[in-house]
Scaffold this motif. Structure first.
Motif, PDB file in Angstrom:
ATOM      1  N   GLY A  34      49.474  67.175  27.022  1.00 14.00           N
ATOM      2  CA  GLY A  34      49.688  67.713  25.683  1.00 14.00           C
ATOM      3  C   GLY A  34      48.392  68.174  25.042  1.00 14.00           C
ATOM      4  N   GLY A  35      47.353  67.369  25.192  1.00 16.43           N
ATOM      5  CA  GLY A  35      46.049  67.750  24.661  1.00 16.43           C
ATOM      6  C   GLY A  35      45.514  68.989  25.324  1.00 16.43           C
ATOM      7  N   THR A  38      47.347  72.087  24.184  1.00 19.88           N
ATOM      8  CA  THR A  38      46.956  72.409  22.808  1.00 19.88           C
ATOM      9  C   THR A  38      45.580  73.054  22.770  1.00 19.88           C
ATOM     10  OG1 THR A  38      48.289  70.610  21.913  1.00 19.88           O
ATOM     11  CG2 THR A  38      46.505  71.439  20.519  1.00 19.88           C
ATOM     12  N   PHE A  39      44.617  72.464  23.456  1.00 20.88           N
ATOM     13  CA  PHE A  39      43.253  72.993  23.405  1.00 20.88           C
ATOM     14  C   PHE A  39      43.151  74.369  24.059  1.00 20.88           C
ATOM     15  CE2 PHE A  39      42.295  68.300  23.180  1.00 20.88           C
ATOM     16  CZ  PHE A  39      42.051  68.313  21.816  1.00 20.88           C
ATOM     17  N   SER A  41      45.588  76.573  24.220  1.00 16.44           N
ATOM     18  CA  SER A  41      46.252  77.514  23.320  1.00 16.44           C
ATOM     19  C   SER A  41      45.422  77.799  22.068  1.00 16.44           C
ATOM     20  CB  SER A  41      47.647  77.019  22.928  1.00 16.44           C
ATOM     21  OG  SER A  41      47.560  75.897  22.074  1.00 16.44           O
ATOM     22  N   GLU A  42      44.513  76.885  21.729  1.00 16.55           N
ATOM     23  CA  GLU A  42      43.629  77.079  20.581  1.00 16.55           C
ATOM     24  C   GLU A  42      42.386  77.887  20.944  1.00 16.55           C
ATOM     25  OE1 GLU A  42      43.985  76.171  17.314  1.00 16.55           O
ATOM     26  OE2 GLU A  42      46.039  75.596  17.794  1.00 16.55           O
TER      27      GLU A  42
END
Length: 59
Positions: A34-35, A38-39, A41-42
């Protein structure tokens, strides 16, 4: 993954993990995934995303 780090299997890079006194590793892989998602995609680089995801999974 783990204390020795994470190898991407392609470019020979090793991104070091965190040394912790693990009590229960349940959910660590989910937290990493998940991390990482997220990272990435950021807009973080691969190395930054893996390093940060390792941090998330170590808590």
């Amino acid at each position: 993954m783990g204390r020795k780090g994470d190898d991407d299997g392609k470019e020979g890079r090793v991104i070091h993990g965190f040394s912790v006194n693990a009590v229960d590793t349940t959910g660590a892989r989910d937290a990493f995934n998940g991390g990482f998602a997220t990272f990435i995609s950021e807009g973080y680089t691969l190395d930054e995303a893996v390093y940060r995801a390792n941090s998330v999974a170590s808590h």
